[in-house]
Design an enzyme around this catalytic site. Structure first.
Site, short mmCIF file in Angstrom:
data_model
loop_
_atom_site.label_atom_id
_atom_site.label_comp_id
_atom_site.label_asym_id
_atom_site.label_seq_id
_atom_site.Cartn_x
_atom_site.Cartn_y
_atom_site.Cartn_z
N HIS A 7 0.82 -1.31 0.15
CA HIS A 7 -0.11 0.10 0.08
C HIS A 7 0.86 1.34 0.05
CE1 HIS A 7 0.70 -0.65 4.58
NE2 HIS A 7 0.73 0.82 4.42
N GLU A 130 7.82 1.07 4.80
CA GLU A 130 7.31 -0.18 5.88
C GLU A 130 7.47 -1.43 5.36
OE1 GLU A 130 3.23 0.08 6.61
OE2 GLU A 130 3.11 -1.33 8.42
#
Lengths: 134, 134
Positions: A7, A130
């Site tokens: 994402h 991330e």
């Protein structure tokens, strides 16, 4: 080592307004908002055919995106998440190259219930990265 | 209306160093650099299984990312590109909602040889949005 783009996270000041833009102006499929107090955010997922966008609004006093929104009052792209198969092996390889892992270096359970780590933006072209084990 | 996430573009000061991080530290498949003087950038594509990352380094005097790098000396996420089927129909719908299309509002041929438009970050949570007709 890294796999899919899981994402892109966009920090927003007003989740309702940002969601409306994606739903009504851009015609995307959006989820209901989910409060994640343990992560200090309320999140809406924008489901695209190949990945997703996460709209993040601060929740609570210690939200990790509050300072970002102070610096970027309109909001903006906050981080990018790549999938990995083995987060501990990846972390150890990254540390050998000198890349800095944020926090205490131990994976936490992220917003999707899976282990995540964050990497220092200074080591990745100014981009907060991330890693999520899938 | 919007479809796949075509790419996330990251502006970088030193393309060689940024490419090495993605290739060597993150273990991703990276392309050879391509100079695109008509777009004012040199680009490297990071090929992920579901989408791609574009690393952009300024090229020439009038590079569209030079000012971004002045404000963000480490580099950073510059824009996000969504695919659309019909860029003119999408543009007209967006304009009806009040969203601002950058430039003269006419699609240009982008870095992939396809028509593109850019939308004003102020209308999209501080995020510069590119639309590409595929």
């Amino acid at each position: 080592m890294i796999g899919r783009l899981n994402h892109v996270a966009i920090a927003v000041r007003d989740l309702g307004a940002a969601t409306a833009v994606y739903r009504d102006t851009l015609g995307a499929h959006v989820s209901q908002p989910q409060a994640l107090p343990e992560h200090g955010v309320t999140v809406v997922f924008i489901e695209l055919p190949n990945t997703k966008i996460e709209l993040l609004e601060p929740l609570g006093e210690a939200s990790p995106i509050a300072r970002f929104l102070e610096k970027n009052p309109d909001g903006g792209m906050h981080h990018i998440c790549y999938e990995v198969d083995d987060i501990l092996a990846t972390r150890d390889q990254l540390k050998q190259t000198g890349a800095r892992v944020l926090g205490d270096g131990e994976p936490k359970i992220g917003a999707h219930g899976k282990p995540v780590l964050f990497l220092h933006p200074k080591d990745f072209s100014g981009t907060l990265v991330e890693l999520e084990q899938v």
